[in-house]
Design an enzyme around this catalytic site. Structure first.
Site, PDB file in Angstrom:
ATOM      1  NE  ARG A 107      -3.474   2.172   2.953  1.00 56.37           N
ATOM      2  CZ  ARG A 107      -4.756   2.301   2.612  1.00 56.37           C
ATOM      3  NH1 ARG A 107      -5.364   1.334   1.951  1.00 56.37           N
ATOM      4  NH2 ARG A 107      -5.416   3.396   2.941  1.00 56.37           N
ATOM      5  CG  HIS A 134      -8.370   1.214  -2.902  1.00 52.78           C
ATOM      6  ND1 HIS A 134      -7.729   0.057  -2.520  1.00 52.78           N
ATOM      7  CD2 HIS A 134      -8.961   1.711  -1.768  1.00 52.78           C
ATOM      8  CE1 HIS A 134      -7.903  -0.143  -1.230  1.00 52.78           C
ATOM      9  NE2 HIS A 134      -8.646   0.839  -0.747  1.00 52.78           N
ATOM     10  CD  GLN A 137     -13.286  -0.473  -0.473  1.00 47.46           C
ATOM     11  OE1 GLN A 137     -12.512  -0.402   0.467  1.00 47.46           O
ATOM     12  NE2 GLN A 137     -14.519  -0.962  -0.344  1.00 47.46           N
ATOM     13  CG  ASP A 225     -13.339   7.735  -0.939  1.00 47.35           C
ATOM     14  OD1 ASP A 225     -13.444   7.634   0.301  1.00 47.35           O
ATOM     15  OD2 ASP A 225     -12.317   7.402  -1.569  1.00 47.35           O
ATOM     16  CB  CYS A 266     -14.088   2.661   0.276  1.00 48.33           C
ATOM     17  SG  CYS A 266     -13.174   4.220   0.266  1.00 48.33           S
ATOM     18  NE  ARG A 294     -10.306  -3.788   1.016  1.00 46.73           N
ATOM     19  CZ  ARG A 294      -9.558  -2.761   1.403  1.00 46.73           C
ATOM     20  NH1 ARG A 294     -10.143  -1.630   1.792  1.00 46.73           N
ATOM     21  NH2 ARG A 294      -8.251  -2.834   1.388  1.00 46.73           N
TER      22      ARG A 294
END
Length: 308
Positions: A107, A134, A137, A225, A266, A294
């Site tokens: 990450r 991402h 996700q 988001d 998310c 996830r």
């Protein structure tokens, strides 16, 4: 070697198999206590390196728990501990880690760190997040949608707000999974044209709308988001709030979508900014199902990467 770097770089049939595997993995755990190991132990005798240049809650916990449930072990490393790309080149770090571990999840900020890690590693590499995309996700989001509404193919997804890295991966997924996506937000925060063009080239209908109420008409899913990054200065935060306030997801906006439309975020969320608490805690919201998934989606991704 099966790297999982982005949704658009992974074959659509493999993506479908990963989602199906995630559904099966979750179903197989029905009745288990949360921390219990899986009956199958496909990662037994496997070591997974989890590298975090960028802070994380969900990514760190879900990958760590997922590896342990499948019988593997994790080594959690921060960018500061490794001096990634500073004290040692990324290429050399990738070569060294490949002598110790079976799988690397990273990450990071710059996409080039991910791609260089994958280029020089002798083990699979997973994109846990970059500033551009991402993918893990969105795999969890697709799993979540399908749990509640069946196949996402042919459905209408609306992204409201900032065309950021999560939005980018949704655009990649639109082309690979066959759904349509409408972006609604200020022009200055539009998603990258490259991602829009790629989704359209795969047959997805991608629309840009400045009117959020028109955008969500007939929507099956509305997604947003956070408006601000943890690294944004205060002045930038104020500008973003002013730009994005018209695109807040609230009950009034949700009322213009389909009656059974779902809402996703998310997380982490700044409640009553990008979305109201009434929506986040309301009947349309599946945000905590997303968070749980996830775990299951990433377990399926790791199994695909290792072919176990």
């Amino acid at each position: 070697m099966n790297h999982f770097l982005d949704i658009h770089t992974t074959d659509s049939a493999d993506l479908r198999n990963i989602i199906d595997s995630a559904h099966a993995s979750k179903a197989a755990r029905k009745g288990f206590t949360r921390g219990a190991p899986d009956k199958e132990q496909p990662l037994a005798d496997h070591m997974v390196a989890l590298i975090f240049e960028k802070p994380s809650t969900r990514t760190r916990v879900s990958f760590d728990v997922g590896v342990r449930q499948m019988g593997g072990q994790t080594m959690v490393l921060s960018g500061k501990e490794m001096q990634l790309g500073h004290g040692e080149t990324i290429a050399d770090t990738a070569r060294v880690l490949s002598r110790y571990v079976d799988l690397i999840m990273i990450r990071t900020f710059d996409e080039s760190v991910l791609t260089e890690m994958a280029e020089y590693a002798d083990v699979p590499v997973i994109n846990g997040l970059t500033d551009r995309t991402h993918p893990c996700q969105i795999m969890a989001d697709i799993q979540t949608f399908e749990e509640h509404r069946g196949s996402i193919k042919g459905k209408k997804v609306v992204w409201s707000g900032d065309g950021n890295n999560v939005c980018a991966s949704f655009l990649h997924a639109a082309g690979q999974f066959g759904f349509d996506l409408t972006f609604t937000g200020p022009q200055i925060l539009d998603p990258e044209q490259e991602f829009v063009d790629l989704a359209r080239s795969k047959g997805a209908t991608i629309e840009i709308s400045r009117d959020p109420f028109e955008a969500v008409k007939d929507a099956d899913l509305i997604v947003t988001d956070t408006w601000i990054s943890m690294h944004d200065a205060q002045s930038a935060r104020e500008r973003r709030h002013n730009l994005l306030r018209p695109y807040q997801v609230n009950d009034h906006l949700m009322s213009h979508a389909k009656p059974d439309a779902l809402f996703m975020h998310c997380l982490p969320a700044h409640r009553d900014e990008e979305a109201t608490s009434a929506v986040m805690d309301g009947p349309h919201s599946v945000v905590f199902d997303e968070a749980e998934n996830r775990l299951h989606a990433q377990k399926a991704i790791m199994r695909w990467c290792l072919d176990v």
